[in-house]
Structures are given as structure tokens and as C-alpha cells.
Design an enzyme around this catalytic site. Structure first.
Site, PDB file in Angstrom:
ATOM      1  N   THR A  96      31.297  65.397  -4.032  1.00  0.00           N
ATOM      2  CA  THR A  96      30.681  64.151  -3.564  1.00  0.00           C
ATOM      3  C   THR A  96      29.172  64.366  -3.567  1.00  0.00           C
ATOM      4  OG1 THR A  96      32.568  63.553  -2.208  1.00  0.00           O
ATOM      5  CG2 THR A  96      30.465  62.535  -1.631  1.00  0.00           C
ATOM      6  N   LYS A 171      33.053  56.372  -3.369  1.00  0.00           N
ATOM      7  CA  LYS A 171      33.262  57.393  -2.331  1.00  0.00           C
ATOM      8  C   LYS A 171      32.303  57.158  -1.160  1.00  0.00           C
ATOM      9  CE  LYS A 171      34.483  61.193  -0.176  1.00  0.00           C
ATOM     10  NZ  LYS A 171      34.477  62.571  -0.652  1.00  0.00           N
ATOM     11  N   LYS A 239      26.651  65.366   5.618  1.00  0.00           N
ATOM     12  CA  LYS A 239      26.132  65.499   4.258  1.00  0.00           C
ATOM     13  C   LYS A 239      26.415  64.205   3.481  1.00  0.00           C
ATOM     14  CE  LYS A 239      27.835  66.286   0.263  1.00  0.00           C
ATOM     15  NZ  LYS A 239      29.024  66.588  -0.515  1.00  0.00           N
TER      16      LYS A 239
END
Lengths: 289, 289
Positions: A96, A171, A239
Site C-alpha cells: 500500500t 485501498k 502509515k
């Protein structure tokens, strides 16, 4: 059958690579910490000394590492994948990372006549182990079709989201949804508790209707029972939220609710709760009261 | 069979009263606007001239009106229910109102040897028509058991949430959940659109996993398709969010995310969108960008 290169044997990558071996693919793997490759060798795979060597011996190279700079490093850096690629091979990044970094890498690979797919996943380590991941794919439909048997060995749903970067964007939308919905659950549970209402009764009474969500059904009871073991760790979620906020910055797009959750998770991190599950957001919500 | 009094024939109350008649209950109804009672008479019910008269002829009196002062008025005000009540009868308030006002009224009724249940509902006018409401009940278990056949004629799930006021508190938790989850969907849809991602694809790719919610599956596509017809109207949701924030104020409890949604709905109202569905929150989120 396509020969697969695999770079990144972390908590997600290792079980995904093992599922590819189980499905009968030839696989050569690289990991920065070398001893992680032993499990792959034991399962019939091979070890590559560098990402470049992995690329030289593969048709499809999968990367799944921590963050945008790590993907740039293993693909474009010293001894990187790009230096070993054959024309016509495919790079699939399942990390990701930033949608715009993804587009930049895809462009550089296209110059070498190599297609790229961004294919981040959701479903956590349990989904990686059980091959039940949801895979969100950006890139050309043809390349996706070519790689479908590989995806199907690792996940249960594969969605083509659009051109390069759109898998990552999907995502990041997923992370907006999980984070702000988690916030909804936290405020409702705290309001229930402060009001003297049994919060488990509240979850049961509301989860079947318009208030219902995966977060409510799964994380609501954990908040009530003060079970803060991860699931998905706050440090990792942070993150991803930073990626959302960086992308939103590029788009000049305000996302106040998501930003607020990011700040509350910082409160978790400041209080030494970064390794706890995302349901520990409840602790930060509670700290305000 | 218990004789039922029914006060308040609005968008929810009328179909609920009709379902009670359909189930075979004797029913006498009062409504401030008298012509609304005609539908009840046509279905075999009777008309009461005042809430007091309704109470005199009933064993169980149901109220479902707009807000806390309206409930106080029909129960405790001039010609109110309290002046017609027989000892041993039950008052069920199915409005959504303040938990603390609910407890005050319950106490005053207890002085008259009358039990009260707070029993707000979710499921909207469609749930009221189809007798599929979720009913969240505060009050004694014995009184709930006595009233269960009445609830079952109007809803499909009946949850005992605790003592008086806890039905209302559960309903307010429900409204926190729907509102903040709605916010999650709005920010995700906008982020998708600004990123050039097909937002319907995003909804499809995410709704089955940890990001999933009723709001995402049902209101996400409406936001994308700019279908802002109510479902549940912003003006009504605002009344409920005010009840949440008033109750939180009494508890000295900060609810920043819920407060923020309340402010964005004010932007909807300021822009003449108060009669639109709650998914029009998306318009306010978009106005910021």
C-alpha cells in the site's frame, strides 16, 4: 506457467508467497532480512540474492514492502528489479503506497516495455494466510487477465479499479472508510457507557440496521471488553492514513474527519499504544472525556 | 386483549396504528390535526377528542410525537394523558426524545402507579408500514413482557435496553453511528472522485470487507448518482443529533466527530437542503473542497 519473483516476505508477503507455491507456481524470493527466505526454500521455492536477480529469473515480479520509498528502492534502486527485467514481463506491486508514486514507477517501467499493476490488498494477515484477500487492481485489463491465476491463488475477490494508481486509490478509500467508521463506533460506545447503558446491548440492538458496519460488529465488542490486541495495528494504519492525507494534499482536498482520526491515533502513539489494534482509538476518544 | 390509546398520527404513527388495528387490537386515536384520524376510523378505530379521553378508554397508551416538549405536552399538559390514566395502565413513548426528560416523565407517572416504557424505533416510514421496525425499549422487564404483543404487531425486533431512558439512549447511539458512518462514506466517495476513480467501483470493491457498512452499501451509490431524495430527512436527523449533543452536554462528554457532522448538516440546512436525505451530507463535504 508463469515464473514468479517475490520481493518482501513480511507478515503479509510470506503467507502470500507460500500460497503461490502451494498453487504450483515456480517462485524465487528476495527479502532484505535473509533468514525469512528459509520458509520459502523449505516449501520448494528458490532464493534470489537481489531484487535484480529475482527479476532476471521471473516473468511476473511481485513486490510487497512497507512504504513508497521501499517500493522505489526495490524496483528502481541499486540492484533493483528494473535492472533484471525482461521485455514483456510484469511487475505487480501489492504494497500500500502513494498513488502518484505508483504512476511514476509505472511510467518508468513502461519505457522498458514492462507493464505494472498496483494491487494492494485488504483482509489482513488472516486473509493472507487463508488466501481470502480482497485485491484492488490498477493497470490494464489485459495485464490483469494475464495475472488473474496468480491473484486467485492469494485472494478471493479481484476488482479492476481502473488505470495505474487506481488500485492504490481504492485501498486508500478503504482506509478512510474503516477509520472514520471506527470513530463512529468509538463515540457511540463511549456515549452508551457514560449514559449507564450496557454498550454490548447497544451494539446488539443497532448492528442489524442502518447503523450497522463491520467495524461496529467486530470492534465494538472489543472496545467494550477492553480487548486492544491487534487485528490491524495503529502504527500501520497511521502509515496508510499519512498516504491518504498526502494524496489529499496533492488534490487540495480537505478531509477533516479522516484528519481528526489521524490525530487521535497520534494520541495513541504518544501514549505508547501504537502496537495495539485500531479499536484502541477508543482510548483516545475516552482520553478527551 | 389490551385496549390501546394512540397519540400522534404522523409519518410513523399512522402506519403503526394501522398495523395495531390489523393485528386485532381495539384502538382509540388522537391527533392534533384532526383529519389524520379519519384513516384510523376507516380501519375500524375510534377517535378521541383529547389525550385525556384517549387515556380514559385505554389500558396501554402509545405516544409518538416530534420532540421532548411535545411528549411532555400530550402526557403532562392540559387535557393530557396523565389526567385520564387508570391505575395499572402503561404509557409507551415511541417518539425519539431526551433520555433525561423521559426519566422525569416516568417518575411522575410512577407516582400515579402507572408504568412507562420508552420505546423509540428505527427503520423509517418503510419499516413502520411493513411492521419491520427495530424497537429499543427502556423500562421494567415485566412491563415489556406485558406489551410484547403490541410491539410485535409493529416491529420485527424488540430489544430490552435497560431502565427508563435506556431505550432513548440506545436510539441516540444509533444516530451517532449512522451519522458518523455517513461521514466516512462521504469523504471516501469525494476522495475517489477527486482522484479520478470510479466511485461506484470503489463502493463495490470495499463494501464486503472491514470498510463495509449499511451506509456505504445504501447511501454510497446515492451520493455518486446525486440522488438526494429522502430516505431519512436531514431536518429530522438534526433534531436527533441535537438530542445527542444535549445529552452529551449533561454528561460533560465531548463528541467531536458527531458535532462536526451536526455542523455540516447545518450547512445543508443553510443551503436549503434540509428536506433532502441524509446522504446530502455529501454536498456539504463537497462544499469544503
Amino acid at each position: 506457467m508463469e515464473k514468479i519473483g517475490f520481493v518482501g516476505l513480511g507478515i503479509m508477503g510470506k503467507p502470500m508467497a507460500l500460497n503461490l507455491l502451494k498453487a504450483g507456481f515456480d517462485l524465487i524470493a528476495y527479502n532484505r532480512t535473509e533468514d525469512k527466505v528459509d520458509a520459502i526454500i523449505n516449501a520448494g521455492g528458490k532464493k534470489g540474492k537481489t531484487p535484480k536477480e529475482v527479476a532476471e529469473q521471473s516473468d511476473i515480479i511481485i513486490t510487497i514492502v512497507s512504504d513508497s520509498p521501499d517500493v522505489e528502492e526495490v524496483i528502481l534502486g541499486e540492484n533493483g528489479i528494473v535492472f533484471g527485467l525482461k521485455e514483456g514481463s510484469v511487475v505487480i506491486d501489492m504494497s500500500t503506497i502513494s498513488p502518484s508514486v505508483t504512476r511514476n514507477i509505472a511510467e518508468k517501467l513502461r519505457d522498458k516495455k514492462v507493464e505494472m499493476l498496483d494491487a494492494p490488498v485488504s483482509g489482513g494477515d488472516v486473509g493472507a494466510i487463508n488466501a481470502t484477500l480482497s485485491i484492488m487492481v490498477g493497470g490494464s485489463q489485459n495485464t490483469l487477465n494475464r495475472c488473474r491465476p496468480i491473484f486467485e491463488a492469494m485472494g478471493k475477490s479481484v476488482t479492476h479499479c481502473g488505470t495505474n494508481g487506481m488500485g492504490q486509490t481504492t485501498k486508500l478509500c478503504n482506509q478512510i472508510l474503516v477509520s472514520v467508521t471506527n470513530m463512529a463506533v468509538g463515540e457511540a460506545v463511549l456515549f452508551a457507557q457514560k449514559s449507564g447503558l450496557n454498550a454490548l446491548t447497544m451494539v446488539e440492538a443497532t448492528k442489524g440496521g442502518a447503523a450497522g458496519s463491520w467495524q461496529l460488529a467486530n470492534l465494538g465488542p472489543k472496545m467494550v471488553n477492553e480487548d486492544f490486541a491487534p487485528g490491524f495495528m495503529i502504527d500501520l494504519q497511521q502509515k496508510d492514513l499519512r498516504l491518504v492525507l498526502d494524496a489529499a494534499e496533492e488534490l487540495h482536498l480537505p478531509l477533516p474527519a479522516l484528519s481528526y482520526v489521524h490525530q487521535l491515533y497520534k494520541s495513541n502513539q504518544a501514549n505508547g499504544e501504537g502496537k495495539e489494534g485500531t479499536q484502541a482509538l477508543f482510548k483516545s476518544i475516552k482520553r478527551l472525556s
